[in-house]
Design an enzyme around this catalytic site. Structure first.
Site: not given
Ligand code: GLN
Length: 470
Positions: A67, A142, A166
């Protein structure tokens, strides 16, 4: 079949038998990237030369997609943000150094929501990633690039990060196994911080065994990250031997029974997952998480607050983008940030700065911390009577690109994953079935989430493996 469609264990077996070399394995990832990245868009960048050189120098090593917020020396690390375009890492994150020592090599940078804020990878400023099961749909986020690359067979396995869901939600959308380790299990040194009391690095893989192998490689105490206690890392792969659900107590959450907004097909698959556990010999026990309903509100105070502090370092001076339109130091900061950050990141910084500001701090931030403690206690109480809690991973299967425009609706994707993140416990996403195809929607993968107590990853893997085999 391409070599990179193999998982970690299978690739290692082939390498050990001399059926192919690491170079051929890496070459298969490169071929797949060339062929499919135009449609799937999982990768942002791919340094073929470095990956092949690492393969030559490390015979027997398996390539892993990374990532784009984890630093790999000599590679870009953009966090899918314009503000970090052109930035090249001067060092390896601890997880990368550990991975290399354990027979893995980083190969390819995969897409994500900008600074890991989002649930669809649509917040990437640098590329579009599509769901390999339906190119009109999002891969989740994400860690959407990680999940799409694994789901499309464009890599052997991938690293992602999970702050509120995410790893787990994109794993569910793309038919992968994903694991969010307990808070403190994996070092974040060299991983760009989003919300430091929540962020964890974890694997996205094709099966539970692969996830166990990869987490085993990266987990453990690190002097460079004071949140990682010196607790030995069990042999997670060995914990899979004889994995069974027989005699396990699996919790189902009372408050989730009639929860609004749950896709009926997701509900069916989650109910069937509970029935599968029971049929495999588990005892199903109802547990209560009475404060889970406040988890979204708590998360959207704490995570933006921490993000606003963490992202203060991107000021046009130290890293990445510097505005050409600045006249003084103040406009250098404000213009660099205005030009460099995308809309969701700006929204989080503004929310976070607001809840931390004097006069509002007690009403929002301090109160959210108290409710977070109550949520953590809910889990402690539940784990006094069950081995694991089973929930849906996300309320819906993958949705169409451009379909969710309202931020609050997007935030609801993490309804089931945020409570365990706030509690700091570990959780997995495991493929559980496909939705029925309809004229509006093809059959789409759906995962379920298993949650275990803090530092109980060995048990989490064993239960996840037994479920996978059921
Ligand atoms: N979707 C959540 C956010 O937008 C979690 C994102 C994540 O786990 N990095 O914060």
């Amino acid at each position: 079949m391409r070599l990179c469609e193999l998982g970690i264990a299978a690739a290692r077996a082939g390498l050990a038998k001399g059926e192919f070399s690491s170079r051929e394995l890496v070459q298969s990832v490169i071929d797949s990237w060339r062929e499919k990245n135009g449609s799937v868009g999982a990768y942002l960048t791919f340094d073929e030369e470095q990956a092949l050189a690492l393969a030559d120098a490390n015979p027997g090593a398996v390539p892993i997609a990374v990532k784009d917020l984890i630093n790999v020396k000599g590679q870009p690390c953009t966090c899918a943000s314009k503000i970090l375009q052109g930035y090249v890492s001067p060092y390896d994150a601890t997880v990368i150094a550990r991975m290399k020592a354990a027979g893995f090599i980083p190969a390819g940078r995969v897409n994500m929501d900008e600074f890991a804020m989002g649930s669809s990878t649509e917040n990437s400023a640098l590329g579009v990633t599509r769901n390999p099961y339906d190119l009109e749909r999002v891969p989740g986020g994400s860690s959407g690039g990680s999940a799409a690359a694994v789901g499309a067979g464009m890599c052997v396995a991938a690293l992602g990060t999970d702050t509120g869901g995410s790893i787990r939600q994109p794993a569910s959308f793309c038919n992968c196994v994903g694991v969010k380790p307990s808070y403190g299990r994996v070092s974040r040194y060299g991983v760009t911080a989003f919300a430091s009391s929540l962020d964890q690095v974890g694997p996205l893989a094709k099966n539970v065994e692969d996830a166990a192998i990869l987490l085993g490689a990266i987990a453990g105490h690190d002097e460079m990250d004071g949140t990682t206690p010196d607790v030995p890392v069990p042999d997670y792969a060995a914990a899979l031997e004889g994995a069974t659900l027989k005699g396990r107590r699996i919790g189902v959450v009372r408050e989730y029974r009639d929860i609004a907004g749950l896709d009926p097909e997701v509900k069916r698959i989650a109910d069937e997952a509970v029935a599968r556990c029971a049929a495999a010999g588990a005892e199903i026990v109802e547990v209560s998480l009475p404060h889970a309903e406040y988890a979204m509100a708590v998360y959207y105070i704490i995570a933006p607050a921490e993000a606003s502090a963490n992202l203060a370092r991107f000021d046009g001076v130290r890293y990445g983008h510097r505005s050409q339109r600045s006249q003084d130091v103040f406009t250098l900061y404000t213009r660099s940030r205005a030009e460099g950050f995308g809309p969701e990141v700006k929204r989080r910084i503004i929310m976070g700065t607001y809840v931390l500001s004097s006069g509002y701090y007690d009403a929002y931030y301090a109160r959210a911390q108290k409710v977070r403690t109550l949520i953590r206690r809910d889990f402690e109480e539940a784990f006094a009577s069950v081995d694991a809690i089973l929930t849906p991973c996300a309320p819906t299967p993958a949705f169409k690109a451009g379909e969710v425009l309202d931020p609050l609706t997007m935030y609801l994707n993490d309804l089931f994953t945020i409570p365990s993140s706030l509690a700091g416990v570990c959780a997995s996403a495991v493929p559980a079935g496909f939705t029925a195809a309809t004229p509006q929607r093809p059959a789409l993968p759906v995962g379920v989430q298993f949650i275990c107590g803090s530092f109980e990853e060995a048990k989490l893997f064993s239960i996840s493996k037994a479920f996978e085999a059921s």
